[in-house]
Motif scaffolding. Structure first.
Motif, mmCIF file in Angstrom:
data_model
loop_
_atom_site.group_PDB
_atom_site.id
_atom_site.type_symbol
_atom_site.label_atom_id
_atom_site.label_comp_id
_atom_site.label_asym_id
_atom_site.label_seq_id
_atom_site.Cartn_x
_atom_site.Cartn_y
_atom_site.Cartn_z
ATOM 1 N N HIS A 258 0.978 -1.204 -0.105
ATOM 2 C CA HIS A 258 0.135 0.045 0.013
ATOM 3 C C HIS A 258 0.806 1.239 0.279
ATOM 4 O O HIS A 258 0.733 2.306 -0.565
ATOM 5 C CB HIS A 258 -0.897 0.030 1.183
ATOM 6 C CG HIS A 258 -2.118 -0.946 1.006
ATOM 7 N ND1 HIS A 258 -2.960 -0.773 0.325
ATOM 8 C CD2 HIS A 258 -2.451 -2.176 1.492
ATOM 9 C CE1 HIS A 258 -3.919 -1.626 0.222
ATOM 10 N NE2 HIS A 258 -3.590 -2.790 1.215
ATOM 11 N N GLN A 259 1.936 1.480 0.683
ATOM 12 C CA GLN A 259 2.833 2.610 0.969
ATOM 13 C C GLN A 259 3.515 2.602 -0.489
ATOM 14 O O GLN A 259 3.427 3.667 -1.052
ATOM 15 C CB GLN A 259 3.858 2.125 1.898
ATOM 16 C CG GLN A 259 3.209 2.469 3.376
ATOM 17 C CD GLN A 259 4.413 1.929 4.425
ATOM 18 O OE1 GLN A 259 5.370 1.125 4.184
ATOM 19 N NE2 GLN A 259 4.186 2.495 5.661
ATOM 20 N N LEU A 260 4.068 1.550 -1.109
ATOM 21 C CA LEU A 260 4.778 1.447 -2.531
ATOM 22 C C LEU A 260 3.640 2.102 -3.595
ATOM 23 O O LEU A 260 4.004 2.902 -4.321
ATOM 24 C CB LEU A 260 5.216 0.263 -2.831
ATOM 25 C CG LEU A 260 6.448 -0.287 -2.016
ATOM 26 C CD1 LEU A 260 6.838 -1.594 -2.312
ATOM 27 C CD2 LEU A 260 7.533 0.781 -2.466
ATOM 28 N N ARG A 261 2.476 1.650 -3.474
ATOM 29 C CA ARG A 261 1.453 2.037 -4.635
ATOM 30 C C ARG A 261 1.089 3.601 -4.344
ATOM 31 O O ARG A 261 1.111 4.256 -5.327
ATOM 32 C CB ARG A 261 0.222 1.218 -4.013
ATOM 33 C CG ARG A 261 -0.983 1.576 -5.187
ATOM 34 C CD ARG A 261 -2.329 0.887 -4.830
ATOM 35 N NE ARG A 261 -1.893 -0.453 -5.068
ATOM 36 C CZ ARG A 261 -2.584 -1.519 -4.021
ATOM 37 N NH1 ARG A 261 -3.110 -1.124 -3.079
ATOM 38 N NH2 ARG A 261 -2.240 -2.786 -4.391
ATOM 39 N N GLN A 262 1.137 4.312 -3.049
ATOM 40 C CA GLN A 262 0.950 5.641 -2.946
ATOM 41 C C GLN A 262 2.204 6.195 -3.465
ATOM 42 O O GLN A 262 2.238 7.355 -4.152
ATOM 43 C CB GLN A 262 1.021 5.850 -1.449
ATOM 44 C CG GLN A 262 -0.346 5.239 -0.878
ATOM 45 C CD GLN A 262 -0.538 5.673 0.513
ATOM 46 O OE1 GLN A 262 0.304 5.856 1.253
ATOM 47 N NE2 GLN A 262 -1.826 5.636 1.084
ATOM 48 N N ILE A 263 3.265 5.788 -3.327
ATOM 49 C CA ILE A 263 4.733 6.539 -3.884
ATOM 50 C C ILE A 263 5.005 6.373 -5.213
ATOM 51 O O ILE A 263 5.183 7.440 -5.864
ATOM 52 C CB ILE A 263 6.002 6.037 -3.088
ATOM 53 C CG1 ILE A 263 5.777 5.969 -1.460
ATOM 54 C CG2 ILE A 263 7.005 6.631 -3.505
ATOM 55 C CD1 ILE A 263 6.817 5.390 -0.738
ATOM 56 N N SER A 264 4.408 5.331 -5.830
ATOM 57 C CA SER A 264 4.768 5.082 -7.333
ATOM 58 C C SER A 264 4.177 5.821 -8.340
ATOM 59 O O SER A 264 4.791 6.185 -9.464
ATOM 60 C CB SER A 264 4.791 3.568 -7.800
ATOM 61 O OG SER A 264 3.367 3.400 -7.477
#
Length: 179
Positions: free
Chosen positions: A75-81
């Motif tokens: 979820h954190q990676l999805r927000q950043i990418s």
């Protein structure tokens, strides 16, 4: 006089276009991608991140080391990418890959039939038989599967609706042949 004006206007236009293009490239490479990489490295278990271009597609490659909560990290990676698809690089072994391939039948059946409880029971049984520790969670977006055996770890985010946010994970040993 008009020929001279056209030449000057053309040169100024080319100069402005070059400055704008150069500014865009600097912004993307230094600030935007640098920010993505820096933010992703603050996630527990992420060793490094880089934005690379593979076959004309820009993707974010995340090298990991013992992720403890794949769902939260994803979820954190999805927000950043942003708009970039994500490829996770883990520390898998051929043994973990074999177990994962054997689990594909139950995973695909669970996704198509919607019998996730039975899927979890089947996967847990397969993991126990193989001597592998399974961590399986899911939400409306994906199924998050982690297989651990000693220091080795296989990570897989299986999207339920084919969003294309997460690309198939690869092992760190195959990273050299991938890039």
């Amino acid at each position: 006089m008009t020929r001279q004006r056209i030449t000057v206007i053309s040169l100024v236009s080319l100069l402005i276009f070059g400055l704008l293009l150069g500014g865009k490239l600097i912004y993307e490479n230094k600030w935007l991608y640098g920010s993505l990489v820096q933010k992703s490295q603050q996630i527990s278990g992420v060793l490094s991140a880089e934005v690379v271009e593979q076959q004309g597609i820009t993707e974010m490659v995340i090298k990991t080391d013992q992720i403890t909560n794949l769902q939260s990290s994803s979820h954190q990676l999805r927000q950043i990418s942003g708009k970039h698809p994500i490829r996770i690089v883990d520390h898998r072994t051929p043994e973990l890959e074999k177990v994962f391939q054997e689990m594909q039948f139950a995973i695909q059946e669970g996704m198509v039939m919607g019998n996730f409880t039975q899927m979890k029971e089947t996967l847990s049984s397969q993991a126990d038989q193989a001597g592998v520790i399974l961590d399986l969670t899911m939400d409306n977006e994906a199924i998050y599967l982690t297989l651990n055996k000693g220091e080795d770890q296989l990570l897989s985010v299986i999207e339920r609706h084919g969003q294309g946010v997460f690309l198939p994970s690869i092992g760190s040993s195959s990273l050299d042949t991938y890039q």
